[in-house]
Design an enzyme around this catalytic site. Structure first.
Site, PDB file in Angstrom:
ATOM      1  N   ARG A  10       0.802  -1.226   0.000  1.00  9.93           N
ATOM      2  CA  ARG A  10       0.000   0.000   0.000  1.00  9.93           C
ATOM      3  C   ARG A  10       0.828   1.266   0.000  1.00  9.93           C
ATOM      4  NH1 ARG A  10      -4.761   1.791   4.379  1.00  9.93           N
ATOM      5  NH2 ARG A  10      -5.110   3.858   3.438  1.00  9.93           N
ATOM      6  N   PRO A 211       7.536  -6.576  -1.597  1.00  7.24           N
ATOM      7  CA  PRO A 211       6.739  -5.649  -0.782  1.00  7.24           C
ATOM      8  C   PRO A 211       7.515  -4.868   0.266  1.00  7.24           C
ATOM      9  CG  PRO A 211       6.346  -7.923  -0.119  1.00  7.24           C
ATOM     10  CD  PRO A 211       7.160  -7.982  -1.369  1.00  7.24           C
ATOM     11  N   PHE A 212       8.741  -5.305   0.606  1.00  4.76           N
ATOM     12  CA  PHE A 212       9.516  -4.617   1.649  1.00  4.76           C
ATOM     13  C   PHE A 212      10.868  -4.181   1.092  1.00  4.76           C
ATOM     14  CE2 PHE A 212       6.584  -7.559   3.701  1.00  4.76           C
ATOM     15  CZ  PHE A 212       5.807  -6.642   4.406  1.00  4.76           C
ATOM     16  N   GLU A 229      10.225 -10.125   2.928  1.00  2.00           N
ATOM     17  CA  GLU A 229       9.848 -10.579   4.267  1.00  2.00           C
ATOM     18  C   GLU A 229       9.687  -9.435   5.257  1.00  2.00           C
ATOM     19  OE1 GLU A 229      11.247 -13.826   7.686  1.00  2.00           O
ATOM     20  OE2 GLU A 229      12.350 -13.667   5.803  1.00  2.00           O
ATOM     21  N   LYS A 245      10.058 -19.395   5.718  1.00  2.00           N
ATOM     22  CA  LYS A 245      10.937 -20.560   5.831  1.00  2.00           C
ATOM     23  C   LYS A 245      10.340 -21.636   4.930  1.00  2.00           C
ATOM     24  CE  LYS A 245      14.036 -20.534   7.800  1.00  2.00           C
ATOM     25  NZ  LYS A 245      15.400 -20.169   7.314  1.00  2.00           N
TER      26      LYS A 245
END
Length: 433
Positions: A10, A211-212, A229, A245
């Site tokens: 977002r 996303p990160f 992650e 994992k």
């Protein structure tokens, strides 16, 4: 600094012009205000971040995740200080163990609402004095001319195949002897480079959106992260961590790709590895969360990224009244998904067998806001540049029934897009496409 959801989430958050920076190297942290002299102190680096964040403000409204606070990175090797481990003779990492800026404004892109906001907490008087200039700057943003980035040679690993497999055999002996249930192990790739690291990051987010993701431009070097992650998120006291994992490579043929994803989701070995880390994180969250609040709402969810499928779980909780986001970060750092279990012994084995310090790899990038909110990643799929060299690492969790050849190949599956990025720039630059 840019925290970038890369089209997968977002929010994007861009900051610049910190009114104070905290840089930790070894046992010392240098505190540098915008105006005035720097000073160097010893003490818990996270306690220093808390001190300079100051009194906690009220929560921000939905649509504004960050309106000022601490933003930057915490390297994996910071854990040695947080655990008060004895000093060890090891080569220095490329970047400091912590690089945090205190920022009083941010440009926040909300992809859900299709809005971009310039926001501030007005903690720093300089913000009010320069606000009109920042508004003008972002009303008609300049489009920078892309400059050339080039890789000056083929990326090389710090371990041969034989050395990697020999170390995996030693890990498995430790596992058989009962030292650990799981140990994460990685190799590091490096190459000489020149030119514009922002150009390289733009290409990275194109071929490996995550996303990160993040791009950090610090005085010591640049960080280009395409992490999939989440490490720790705190929002109005609610806590979430999403450990990864379990991995399978993507396949260009759609049917085979779906088969690999399904195989991962049903794999007893990968599920067992994932559960070990979920249990470890439940314990870590328990140090800072209210008794009885910890839950596991998602277990063994298959998520697909550019080059791999991952097995992802979610662990949630609620901060205890006397705890804050920095207590949570200290109690969980570094993330269990990239150490192994039990964590402390796994980290000792990592230090023994990996040839050099991890540096930022498997540390964390993110923010802690003036309102007490936090969002951080696990710094995997992350390149670090300094002094003309770019480096990154890739590995995986080793258990007793791991196939060494398969684990070795998995490290390359995870490194695939980063290697492709560097190899493409050996002959292709941003001006030529």
């Amino acid at each position: 600094m840019l925290l970038d959801s890369a089209g997968c989430g977002r929010f994007d958050i861009l900051v610049a012009d910190p009114f104070l920076t905290l840089t930790t190297e070894g046992r010392s942290t240098t505190i540098t205000p915008r105006e005035g002299a720097s000073k160097t102190v010893e003490g818990n680096p996270l306690a220093l971040v808390r001190r300079y964040l100051g009194p906690q403000m009220r929560p921000l409204p939905d649509g504004i995740p960050f309106a000022g606070g601490a933003l930057g990175y915490f390297a994996y090797d910071l854990a040695c200080y947080l655990e008060d481990s004895p000093d060890r003779e090891r080569p220095a990492a490329a970047l400091p163990e912590m690089a945090i800026g205190l920022y009083d404004w941010a440009l926040v892109v909300d992809h859900r609402q299709q809005k971009t906001r310039l926001v501030s907490s007005c903690r720093d008087p300089h913000t009010r004095a320069t606000w009109a200039e920042w508004v003008k700057t972002f009303e008609v943003p300049a489009i920078p001319r892309m400059r050339r980035f080039q890789t000056l040679g083929t990326p090389e690993s710090n371990l041969t195949r034989e050395a990697y497999l020999e170390r995996l055999a030693r890990i498995q002996r430790y596992l058989v002897e009962g030292d650990c249930y799981q140990v994460n192990f990685a190799q590091t790739f490096s190459a000489s480079v020149s030119g514009d690291l922002w150009a390289a990051y733009r290409q990275l987010r194109h071929i490996n959106s995550a996303p990160f993701a993040a791009y950090l431009n610090t005085p010591s070097g640049q960080v280009l992260s395409a992490s999939p992650e989440r490490f720790l998120q705190v929002r109005a006291g609610s806590v979430e961590t999403r450990p990864i994992k379990g991995t399978r490579p993507r396949h260009e043929e759609a049917g085979r790709d779906r088969q690999l994803a399904a195989e991962l989701g049903e794999s007893p070995k990968d599920r067992a590895e994932n559960v070990m880390i979920v249990d470890l994180l439940r314990n870590d969250l328990g140090k800072s969360c209210a008794t009885g609040s910890i839950r596991v709402p998602e277990l063994f969810k298959v998520e697909s990224f550019a080059s791999v499928h991952h097995l992802v779980s979610s662990v949630t909780g609620r901060l205890a009244p006397e705890k804050d986001a920095l207590d949570l970060l200290e109690g969980c750092f570094p993330g269990g998904s990239i150490t192994g279990a039990p964590k402390r012994r796994a980290m000792e084995i990592i230090e023994e067998l990996e040839p050099e310090p991890r540096g930022l790899y498997c540390g964390s990038i993110g923010y802690i806001g003036f309102d007490g909110a936090m969002d951080t990643n696990i710094a995997i799929r992350t390149l670090v540049h300094s002094d003309g060299e770019i480096r990154f690492a890739a590995g995986g969790g080793i258990v007793m029934d791991s196939d060494p050849e398969a684990e070795y190949q998995e490290s390359f599956d995870k490194a695939a897009r980063l290697l492709a990025l560097l190899e493409a720039f050996i002959t292709i630059d941003t001006n030529g496409g």
